[in-house]
Design an enzyme around this catalytic site. Structure first.
Site, PDB file in Angstrom:
ATOM      1  N   CYS A   1      16.842   9.052   4.885  1.00 37.40           N
ATOM      2  CA  CYS A   1      16.609  10.197   4.000  1.00 37.40           C
ATOM      3  C   CYS A   1      17.180   9.985   2.601  1.00 37.40           C
ATOM      4  O   CYS A   1      16.694  10.584   1.639  1.00 37.40           O
ATOM      5  CB  CYS A   1      17.220  11.456   4.618  1.00 37.40           C
ATOM      6  SG  CYS A   1      16.394  12.033   6.114  1.00 37.40           S
ATOM      7  N   ALA A   2      18.198   9.152   2.473  1.00 40.42           N
ATOM      8  CA  ALA A   2      18.819   8.926   1.167  1.00 40.42           C
ATOM      9  C   ALA A   2      18.001   8.015   0.274  1.00 40.42           C
ATOM     10  O   ALA A   2      18.267   7.911  -0.930  1.00 40.42           O
ATOM     11  CB  ALA A   2      20.217   8.336   1.345  1.00 40.42           C
TER      12      ALA A   2
END
Length: 350
Positions: free
Chosen positions: A142-143
């Site tokens: 997700c980062a």
């Protein structure tokens, strides 16, 4: 100065298949309620996420049948290639450029594998030059919408006037598992969707915003918070229930440290643009960063319309924030496996 990296454009795209949250809840109930004792309790997550619909790589009926690695990766290669083409083409058009102008392409994805990589598969169709630099990155989760953009920024900064294309593609739905009778897998069926985004960067004049600073923070002893476990069937999600509490407790000091390395304070940021991991995570972010409750309204709109698409989600938020008008200084913020936090600050170009 003309050596600062500028964001020239952002474009987003999703697969054509749409799943309404009500249909997802009904299907999950049919598939899991008789086999998972706590399903009735967990089923409330389909309403509490704030999601109305999601876009997915395959029709809903596809997910009702078992699939192995071959099926999943064949679907990934097909759909991810199309999303790559659509987002890259749109981002370049918005920047007033063509594929032949691209000097480097950075592609992030953590939900599928393709070798040759997507950039190589699409090079001829897109019209990339034969001397293009390719940087495919896997595993940032997700980062990656922020940390991958930071990698692209460094590539652009090292070669003034070079055009760098950044692509973020995730097909989270392909990790759906009929055989995983676990709390994280049930939550994933209610939370994750598919999508892609592209940005064009160049060191020089013009653009929408200057990419002012980049930074990351890796939390110690936190590997079990988020990630994949991998077996013969495919990816299986690792997602700790404690994630919102962890964010609320530890994120502020991490972000303050990232900003401090660039001689900035949290109070210098006019608008945080955050990855909307879920309703509870957004509430935790507002609390951790000292923001007014409900202030991350664009983030809630994006997760309502698309769900959590992993890495490209924050770029969907950025696209809407640009349309609404960026303030003088904003910060992109996302968390991902590691466990980690990534931050990029933007300054509006007058």
């Amino acid at each position: 100065m003309t050596d600062t990296v500028k964001l020239l454009s952002v474009a987003t795209a999703t697969p054509d298949n749409i799943i309404l949250q009500t249909d997802a809840a009904e299907t999950a109930g049919r598939l899991f309620s008789s086999r998972f004792q706590d399903f009735k309790y967990l089923a409330r997550v389909f309403e509490s996420t704030g999601i109305r619909k999601r876009h997915v790589a395959r029709p809903l009926s596809w997910f009702e049948e078992p699939h192995g690695w071959q099926d999943r990766m064949a679907a990934y290669t097909e759909v991810a290639s199309e999303l790559f083409r659509r987002t890259a083409t749109a981002a370049l058009q918005r920047a007033g450029l063509e594929a032949r102008h691209v000097d480097c392409v950075v592609t992030v994805s953590s939900t599928g594998l393709a070798t040759p990589s997507l950039d190589a598969r699409l090079a001829g169709l897109m019209g990339f030059r034969s001397d293009i630099e390719r940087v495919p990155v896997f595993g940032l989760g997700c980062a990656a919408g922020v940390s991958g953009l930071a990698v692209a920024t460094k590539m652009a900064r090292s070669r003034p006037s070079a055009v760098v294309l950044f692509i973020s593609i995730e097909l989270c739905s392909l990790a759906f598992r009929l055989d995983e009778l676990t709390r994280p897998n049930i939550i994933a069926t209610a939370l994750f969707g598919d999508g892609a985004a592209a940005c064009v960067l160049r060191a020089g004049e013009g653009g929408i915003a200057e990419i002012e600073s980049t930074g990351e923070h890796l939390f110690p002893d936190s590997l079990g918070i988020m990630g994949w476990k991998i077996d013969d069937t495919g990816f299986g999600i690792i997602l700790e229930q404690s994630l919102p509490v962890f964010a609320e407790t530890h994120l502020k000091s991490a972000v303050a440290g990232i900003l401090e390395r660039s001689r900035l304070l949290i109070s210098d940021i006019d608008r945080f643009i955050c990855h909307p991991g879920g309703a509870k995570v957004l509430a935790a972010l507002e609390s951790a960063l000292g923001l007014e409750e409900g202030s991350l309204e664009i983030e809630r709109e994006v997760i309502r319309d698309y769900g959590n698409m992993s890495s490209p989600t924050i770029l969907f938020v950025l696209e809407r924030a640009i349309a609404a008008g960026l303030p003088e200084r904003s910060a992109l913020l996302a968390m991902g496996p590691g466990f980690s936090a990534s931050c990029i600050t933007l300054r509006r170009v007058a």
